[in-house]
Design a protein around this motif. Structure first.
Motif, mmCIF file in Angstrom:
data_model
loop_
_atom_site.group_PDB
_atom_site.id
_atom_site.type_symbol
_atom_site.label_atom_id
_atom_site.label_comp_id
_atom_site.label_asym_id
_atom_site.label_seq_id
_atom_site.Cartn_x
_atom_site.Cartn_y
_atom_site.Cartn_z
ATOM 1 N N UNK A 39 6.086 48.374 41.653
ATOM 2 C CA UNK A 39 7.147 49.221 42.183
ATOM 3 C C UNK A 39 8.453 48.586 41.771
ATOM 4 N N UNK A 40 9.512 49.396 41.701
ATOM 5 C CA UNK A 40 10.780 48.885 41.203
ATOM 6 C C UNK A 40 11.234 47.626 41.946
ATOM 7 N N UNK A 41 11.068 47.620 43.280
ATOM 8 C CA UNK A 41 11.598 46.497 44.056
ATOM 9 C C UNK A 41 10.861 45.208 43.738
ATOM 10 N N UNK A 42 9.680 45.323 43.149
ATOM 11 C CA UNK A 42 8.951 44.115 42.779
ATOM 12 C C UNK A 42 9.044 43.829 41.285
ATOM 13 N N UNK A 43 10.065 44.401 40.638
ATOM 14 C CA UNK A 43 10.335 44.073 39.240
ATOM 15 C C UNK A 43 11.777 43.590 39.134
ATOM 16 N N UNK A 44 12.148 43.134 37.937
ATOM 17 C CA UNK A 44 13.528 42.700 37.709
ATOM 18 C C UNK A 44 14.505 43.848 37.928
ATOM 19 N N UNK A 45 14.029 45.109 37.919
ATOM 20 C CA UNK A 45 14.902 46.252 38.108
ATOM 21 C C UNK A 45 15.298 46.429 39.565
ATOM 22 N N UNK A 46 14.660 45.642 40.461
ATOM 23 C CA UNK A 46 15.061 45.660 41.859
ATOM 24 C C UNK A 46 16.532 45.287 42.025
#
Ligand code: ZN
Ligand code: ZN
Ligand code: FE
Length: 762
Positions: free
Chosen positions: A142-149
């Motif tokens: 999920x986004x929040x668990x990637x650098x994109x968070x």
């Protein structure tokens, strides 16, 4: 109603939107949900439509989806008004993290479309493309668990992210010029497109720029500018080792290299690896990129930032070929952040960075091409962590630490074996640290808690020590056995094979250094049944680079007198008198010597006596140029005398000393170097095939697996395979797992998994 479960890489590749669209086309109602380890579908419709739906699920899936299994069974009907994507909680199980995916055609078109709101956005991506593994820090994806968070989506991006039928539905890294990361020049107040223009100017003027990519930094300079390439070589202290080249597009690739549609497909694949291809005569790329080398390692741009580097519409001078070499201080892993890249400042004129963090390093993958298939040299970005599926009712979780050079490790759970991205040479403490970090991160991403640590028995390997300090029960897998098992696992072979492991060095179980071995192998163990002639090898680790030392060792093994050896060494310009003398001193007194059957050292020695390379500046250089010399030979159809295979009661030996003696004599007689180099390859291939025939006669086995670093030599691999096939052997070759030490973690893991199954480890 059908209850369908789809296993494999079905996350982060646009799988659910695909299912939703397909349901509309097939007139199916129901739901699709992401369960983590699998995608679950409930489907109601007419029988014929359901059959079509099932068929298309497998055959029309998004290019990057990798379906390992589809389970479908009838269940009691429920009423659905439509087909919908539902959110549901994740289940624990085999979580497949997608590898990074090169920019897709549609995103590329938008990137250069002035009317598009992502015009010139260096981070454009969609459900079909973009970074995955390298930005993921935890699952579920999920986004929040990637650098994109770090970059909350703007209104417009969020709407696209929620749009079921759009190209960006559920695409975690989705962003735009409003909300996405930003590029900048390190240490200067230049950012955004101006930073890219700044970098382009430096490159156009012959300078070098460190550019942050998907899995780490590259050092980039104009590959057609000889002076720029020479300067980069000097600064990087890399005199000969070929540089990889990134070409603007397929047209430029065709201008530079000779290739057919199969290679074109690999070049243009979503993995976009570096592919080794024959270089054209009128190539515009500077000679210094790959000196005296008939091949060029080329790739196409795979990140939007790289496309902009080539084609930013800013009126700057155009270049169409860039040296793109890994940005790492010698020995260290590829730099992944501004702190690490600072060490590269002396090597470049500017650093083009950005604020999207890289979680896991991934170098560019490098592949050669054999018998119409990719033949992996370095398996990393785009391929890792795609698992090798090797099903044998395995149960358990294993961590295999791999080898010492070209390390990659392997996490395995049941029938799935996840090879990590390339980590590097473990002789450098920074690479060891990177290995430790990557192991931790990959364990948590893949939700694997290993019960066993598999490793090489070599006591001096850092990876062996790391395995020891893991606190897990250890499982040792002999180096060359691991090579053969990795080839078997990749090919799904479970039955015993004749394994030919031709390699640099590996720890033998008799105190010798092995590397030219023929064995009967399966997942339970191996029996060594043949080898090349053993010789006393002097000079230790240094000799791996100083090939003349291996040559003197082999000349000594021929039983010549010191006077004769001095004379031979002098007439071949092999070594100065004092050097030969020092080497003979060690050999006569058995100081710093070890009995060796290393085929790698044999290649080095032959390269040295033929005057091709008396020393290597990088691992494998001497053998590589020996292969190139052989490729230059005119094939006049004449065959060298067959190799002798001698049975000494215990094992049979390939008479490589006789072969070496013959080559030495003919070289001293002034024979053509290329012809002798070819003779060596043909003789060795012939010898291997003869030895395999002996093994077949003794065991009844008919399958041969070829592995070990020496089989990176595609001429030897091709000749050996042809010979074996002529004799009706089934031949197992590597393809997506490297034959070199980058592949042995797979063999280690499979052996440990097998032992777990038989309760041989408790
Ligand atoms: Zn895309
Ligand atoms: Zn946005
Ligand atoms: Fe090896």
């Amino acid at each position: 109603m059908l209850h369908i479960k789809i296993f494999g890489i079905v996350q982060g590749v646009g799988f659910r939107p695909f299912v939703a669209k397909l349901s509309a086309a097939c007139d199916i109602k129901g739901t699709v949900a992401n369960k983590g380890p699998y995608v679950e579908i409930f489907a109601v419709g007419e029988k014929k439509n359901l059959a079509q739906f099932l068929h298309d699920l497998r055959h029309k899936a998004p290019e990057r989806a990798n379906i390992t299994k589809i389970d479908a069974h009838e269940t009691t009907d429920r009423a659905f008004d439509a087909f919908s994507i539902i959110e549901s909680e994740k289940e624990r199980g085999d979580v497949l993290v997608s590898p990074d995916i090169a920019i897709c055609e549609q995103c590329r078109a938008e990137l250069f479309d002035p009317r598009d709101r992502r015009y010139l956005h260096p981070f454009i991506n969609c459900t079909q493309c973009g970074p995955r593994l390298t930005i993921t820090e935890a699952v579920p994806y999920d986004r929040c668990r990637t650098s994109m968070g770090d970059f909350p989506m703007c209104e417009k991006c969020a709407a696209e992210y929620r749009d079921f039928f759009g190209r960006r539905y559920d695409a975690q890294p989705v962003c735009c010029n409003e909300c996405g990361p930003e590029v900048y020049i390190v240490g200067k107040e230049i950012c955004g497109n101006a930073a890219i223009t700044y970098a382009r100017k430096i490159i156009a003027q012959g300078g070098t720029v460190a550019v942050k990519g998907i899995g780490g930094f590259h050092l980039a300079c104009d590959a057609t500018n000889e002076a720029a390439v020479v300067r980069l070589r000097k600064l990087k202290r890399r005199p000969v080792k070929p540089f990889a080249v990134m070409l603007r597009d397929m047209l430029i690739a065709k201008r530079e290299c000779e290739f057919g549609s199969a290679q074109e497909k690999i070049l243009d694949s979503p993995q976009k690896p570096i592919l080794l291809l024959p270089r054209k005569k009128n190539s515009a790329v500077a000679e210094s990129v790959a000196r005296e080398n008939p091949k060029l390692g080329i790739m196409l741009p795979y990140a939007p930032l790289q496309l902009l580097l080539f084609a930013m519409p800013d009126g700057e001078k155009v270049f169409d070929a860039l040296v793109m070499t890994s940005g790492n201080p010698s020995g260290a892993p590829i730099a992944k952040d501004d702190e690490e890249v600072a060490a590269l400042l002396p090597l470049c004129d500017a650093i083009l960075s950005h604020n999207r963090r890289i979680r896991i390093r991934a170098d560019d993958s490098v592949t050669d091409f054999v018998f119409d298939k990719a033949y992996m040299i370095r398996r990393s970005r785009g391929y890792a962590p795609l698992p090798v599926e090797f099903a044998d009712d395995f149960k358990g979780e294993v961590l295999a630490f791999g080898g010492e050079l070209k390390n990659s490790f392997c996490l395995a759970k049941n029938d799935l074996f996840y090879l990590s991205p390339y980590i590097g040479d473990m002789t450098d403490i920074r690479s060891l640290d990177a290995l430790g970090d990557s192991v931790k991160l990959m364990q948590s991403l893949l939700e694997i808690t290993p019960r066993v640590a598999a490793c090489d028995p070599h006591p001096a390997y850092h990876t062996t020590n790391m395995a020891k300090s893991s606190g897990l029960p250890l499982f040792f897998v002999h180096h060359h056995h691991a090579h053969i098992l990795s080839c078997m696992a990749e090919n799904g072979e479970k039955n015993p094979v004749i394994g030919v492991a031709f390699d640099g060095t590996g720890y033998g179980d008799d105190g010798a250094i092995w590397g030219g071995e023929i064995m009967i192998a399966d997942f339970a163990g191996f029996r060594r049944i043949g080898a090349v002639d053993v010789f006393l090898h002097a000079g230790g680790d240094k000799a791996a680079r100083e090939c003349w030392r291996s040559a003197v060792s082999l000349i000594f093994a021929l039983g010549l007198t010191d006077e004769e050896i001095f004379s031979v060494a002098a007439s071949l310009n092999l070594a100065a008198h004092a050097e030969t003398k020092a080497q003979l001193f060690l050999l006569r007194r058995k100081l710093n010597t070890v009995p060796s059957t290393s085929a790698g050292r044999l290649f080095d020695a032959v390269s040295a006596i033929l005057g091709i390379r008396r020393a290597s500046t990088f691992e494998g250089e001497a053998a590589m140029y020996l292969e190139y010399a052989a490729l230059n030979a005119k094939n006049d159809g004449s065959l060298p005398p067959p190799m002798k295979i001698i049975d000494n009661g215990k094992i049979f030996t390939l008479s490589t000393l006789d072969l070496f003696r013959r080559l030495l004599r003919r070289k001293l007689d002034g024979d053509d170097t290329a012809a002798l180099a070819r003779d060596f390859h043909v003789s060795l291939a012939d010898g291997i095939a003869l030895a395999c025939e002996k093994a077949r006669a003794a065991t009844g086995l008919n399958t041969v697996a070829l592995s070990g670093g020496v089989f990176q030599n595609t001429l030897l691999t091709t000749l050996t395979t042809q010979k074996l096939r002529e004799k009706n052997f089934a031949v197992l070759l590597h393809s997506l797992v490297p034959p070199n030490d980058g592949g042995i973690a797979l063999g280690q893991a499979a052996a440990a998994m097998y032992a777990l199954k038989g309760n041989k480890i408790c």
